[in-house]
Design an enzyme around this catalytic site. Structure first.
Site, PDB file in Angstrom:
ATOM      1  N   PRO A 221      29.957  18.047  42.772  1.00 27.44           N
ATOM      2  CA  PRO A 221      28.660  18.594  42.385  1.00 27.44           C
ATOM      3  C   PRO A 221      27.578  18.632  43.544  1.00 27.44           C
ATOM      4  O   PRO A 221      27.633  17.716  44.628  1.00 27.44           O
ATOM      5  CB  PRO A 221      27.817  17.601  41.246  1.00 27.44           C
ATOM      6  N   LYS A 225      28.148  25.243  45.097  1.00 28.72           N
ATOM      7  CA  LYS A 225      29.068  26.324  44.369  1.00 28.72           C
ATOM      8  C   LYS A 225      28.084  27.370  43.728  1.00 28.72           C
ATOM      9  O   LYS A 225      28.479  28.526  43.726  1.00 28.72           O
ATOM     10  CB  LYS A 225      29.848  25.412  43.408  1.00 28.72           C
ATOM     11  N   THR A 226      27.169  27.126  43.163  1.00 27.19           N
ATOM     12  CA  THR A 226      26.118  28.001  42.417  1.00 27.19           C
ATOM     13  C   THR A 226      25.596  28.767  43.443  1.00 27.19           C
ATOM     14  O   THR A 226      25.492  30.138  43.303  1.00 27.19           O
ATOM     15  CB  THR A 226      25.166  27.105  41.814  1.00 27.19           C
ATOM     16  N   HIS A 440      23.589 -14.031  51.286  1.00 22.09           N
ATOM     17  CA  HIS A 440      24.329 -13.312  50.824  1.00 22.09           C
ATOM     18  C   HIS A 440      24.496 -11.752  51.636  1.00 22.09           C
ATOM     19  O   HIS A 440      25.801 -11.341  52.076  1.00 22.09           O
ATOM     20  CB  HIS A 440      24.127 -12.952  49.412  1.00 22.09           C
ATOM     21  N   GLU A 441      23.387 -11.455  51.945  1.00 23.82           N
ATOM     22  CA  GLU A 441      23.633 -10.089  52.889  1.00 23.82           C
ATOM     23  C   GLU A 441      24.050 -10.582  54.209  1.00 23.82           C
ATOM     24  O   GLU A 441      24.917  -9.739  54.814  1.00 23.82           O
ATOM     25  CB  GLU A 441      22.035  -9.468  52.946  1.00 23.82           C
ATOM     26  N   ASP A 518      29.636  -6.194  43.897  1.00 26.62           N
ATOM     27  CA  ASP A 518      30.614  -6.346  44.930  1.00 26.62           C
ATOM     28  C   ASP A 518      32.050  -6.337  44.365  1.00 26.62           C
ATOM     29  O   ASP A 518      32.995  -5.704  44.676  1.00 26.62           O
ATOM     30  CB  ASP A 518      30.190  -7.409  45.810  1.00 26.62           C
TER      31      ASP A 518
END
Ligand code: ADP
Ligand code: ZN
EC number: 3.4.24.-
Length: 637
Positions: A221, A225-226, A440-441, A518
């Site tokens: 999408p 295309k349209t 965590h990051e 994750d």
């Protein structure tokens, strides 16, 4: 008056006839159709199909811009009707992918008093079968009343049911030409010949040249295309009919087919012209496939479409352009010569394509000197044309909001962040949670940096965005269509790095639910390595295709039985093996680099966002243990 009476009586007779056939032939698909038909119609009135992140959607919700929500696939996808003053209050139909774990969505919708509908997955189950046998007759009778009541005063009389709902544009959307399309040159080239045929059909027919009747555009999408179909019509200066496949999928048998007939009748009266059928898979899905056997209404519609396409033996200038993102589920009869005999693939744009598309959409916008479209293109692999258009649009809206006369780097970055990650929330208090998220990051960032085969860190942030409490972005290599085994493993290790850091620093009992996304990614990747890429002990077998798991689509059901059960066990075993291995590696990396991790976390808690360059400077002041001397990956077998 009399005519009306006769008409309605006739209609009643027909309906009763249909009722008898319908009750016999209805199956579980029919049940879905009853609940879908309303939203289908509404959706397709505005062929807009943009996408929005979940975070942005929540913002829309809070601003009161959301009108209605239709949930599909067990609430994994939503079609949202909204209108925002930012876009001049014009009605928008937007697709939103709902992240797993967004379980409060329904209660939120209730809280904001939003009209919503959950649509069942096409699932052949005993209860539904039972219900459809008992309930449907009632629904049918109800349907009768509904139509009669409506036909009293509504201008859509029941007789117009079989009329095509296609939108007709004598001159398509002023100005969409080939110039407004970038990044899909091959597809454009395919169409030049067609344009010249449409301009002078005689020139071709005299020499007996065969011009394709149908062209199938295949691609994800938002890839244009349209836009392409409109551009052909515009360049050739011929009328343009557009309709979505789902508009043919109706509750009553025969109505879809009647609409197809009507559409082609109108088209041939206006030839030469373009007929654009979006989402053609809605009608063209392989017959007899999918769960619960065929759907008679859809089959009739498809047969009618086939007949119509065969009908114009020598092409008088009706060219049918179909669009789908799944050519593999189309009925093979559609793809035979004389029908959609030309297939054009429209892919997501590569880097140069993205630059081209950004240039097209920057044309009518004041862009500041500090904005580099090239850099922006580098940052946005995987973006479709529609995403890029959306990005610049968002940036323009932000610039207006900040009362700037041109779009600057600041707005572009903010728009990109929004589209990639959702809307920025307020930052958290300095609590244990914030610290955990920081670890965590940084866990993701450090594992990614240590592994040779992994992309570079682009940005780390613990400012919440959308549903994410923190995010680490990596700059992917240009368009990764080919990934090596070590790259895949590096990805899994890095994705597990966040949770591994939680585990190492806070201990097992403190590990949170924050890593569920994750884990899902990791499981997907590992599974694909085993079942699609032949990267496990089972050997080079393709056990599943790209789209398996989507049982509701045609052909999906068969897959479950394609391999024997003991193979299924072995797949699971191999997937576990890969993930366990990667988890060990992630933990190892976190332990090895504990000192630098602590330092980066302190910095991150302080400034909340660290960009890639800063991050690398931080790393270079300390020695991190690289994999170079202790290869983390190659040992896995
Ligand atoms: P599709 O039909 O493939 O889903 P559309 O043609 O509706 O996608 O694209 C939606 C919008 O995205 C277009 O109106 C246009 O603004 C933008 N867009 C998509 N692809 C391109 C492209 N290749 N070049 C320029 N703009 C594009
Ligand atoms: Zn994570």
């Amino acid at each position: 008056m009399w005519r009306n009476l006769i008409r309605n009586t006739l209609f009643a007779l027909i309906l009763v006839g249909l009722l008898l056939i319908g009750v016999k032939q209805f199956n579980s698909n029919g049940l879905n159709d009853t609940s879908n038909s309303k939203s289908n119609k509404e959706i397709n009135q505005n062929l807009v199909s943009s996408r929005m992140t979940y975070g942005r959607f929540l913002e829309y919700l809070e601003m009161g811009w959301v009108k209605q929500v239709d949930l599909y696939d067990n609430s994994r996808n939503a079609i949202v009707e909204a209108s925002s003053p930012e876009l001049g209050n014009r009605p928008q139909i937007i697709r939103v992918e709902i992240p797993v774990g967004a379980s409060q969505l329904i209660s939120k919708l209730k809280e904001y008093n939003i009209d919503f509908d959950a649509h069942p997955v096409e699932n052949k189950n005993f209860l539904i079968t039972l219900a459809s046998n008992i309930l449907l007759p009632i629904l049918f009778v109800g349907g009768l009343f509904y139509f009669f009541q409506n036909s009293e005063n509504a201008n859509s009389s029941p007789m117009s049911l079989g009329k095509s709902t296609a939108r007709f544009e004598r001159r398509p959307d002023t100005g969409v030409g080939f110039n407004d399309i970038a990044g899909i040159d091959e597809a454009k080239a395919e169409f030049e010949e067609i344009v010249s045929f449409l301009k002078q059909p005689d020139k071709y027919t005299i020499v007996g040249a065969k011009i394709p009747k149908g062209i199938l555009l295949v691609g994800p999408p938002g890839t244009g295309k349209t836009l392409l179909a409109k551009a052909i019509a515009n360049e050739a200066d011929v009328p343009f009919f557009s309709v979505a496949g789902s508009e043919f999928v109706e509750m009553f048998i025969g109505i879809g087919a009647a609409r197809v007939r009507d559409l082609f009748k109108k088209a041939s009266e206006n030839a030469p012209c373009i007929v654009f059928i979006d989402e053609i898979d809605a009608v063209g899905r392989e017959r007899g496939a999918g769960v619960g056997g065929g759907n008679d209404e859809r089959e009739q519609t498809l047969n009618q479409l086939l007949t119509e396409m065969d009908g114009f033996k020598e092409n008088k200038g009706v060219i049918v352009v179909g669009a789908t993102n799944r050519a593999d589920i189309l009925d093979s009869a559609l793809l035979r010569p004389g029908r959609f005999d030309r297939q054009v693939t429209v892919n997501l744009p590569d880097r140069l394509g993205r630059i081209g598309i950004l240039k097209v959409h920057a044309r009518n916008k004041p862009i500041g000197n500090d904005v580099s479209l090239v850099q922006l293109a580098n940052r946005t692999p995987g973006f479709s044309g529609a995403d890029l258009a959306n990005l610049l649009n968002e940036a323009a809206i932000l610039a207006t909001r900040y009362k700037k006369s041109a779009i600057t780097k600041n707005e572009v970055n903010e728009a990109a962040d929004r589209i990639i990650g959702g809307i920025e929330g307020t930052s958290m208090d300095d609590t244990k949670n914030k610290r955990l998220i920081a670890y965590h990051e940084v866990g993701h960032a450090i594992t990614g940096s240590v592994l040779k085969s992994h992309d570079e860190v682009e940005k780390i942030t613990i400012t919440p965005r959308g549903v994410a409490k923190g995010l680490t972005w990596f700059t992917p290599e240009e368009d990764q269509s080919l990934l090596s085994r070590s790259e895949l493993l590096a990805r899994i290790i890095t994705t597990l790095g966040g949770r591994a850091a939680e585990q190492v620093i806070f201990g097992d009992p403190e590990v949170t639910t924050g890593a569920s996304n994750d884990l899902q990614q990791v499981t997907n990747l590992a599974r694909q390595m085993v079942t699609r890429f032949g990267m496990s002990n089972i050997g080079p077998l393709a056990l599943e295709d790209e789209n398996s798991g989507q049982v509701f689509l045609g052909g999906g059901m068969v897959q479950g039985t394609e391999y024997a059960e003991n193979i299924a066990d072995r797949i699971d075993e191999q997937v576990c093996k890969i993930i366990n291995y990667c988890e060990q590696k992630a933990i190892e990396i976190i332990l090895d680099n504990r000192v630098i991790i602590d330092l980066v976390v302190e910095k991150l808690l302080d400034v909340e966002t660290i960009d890639g360059a800063e991050f690398r400077t931080l790393l270079s002041t300390y020695t991190i243990l690289p994999e170079k001397n202790a290869p983390y990956i190659s040992k896995f077998s």
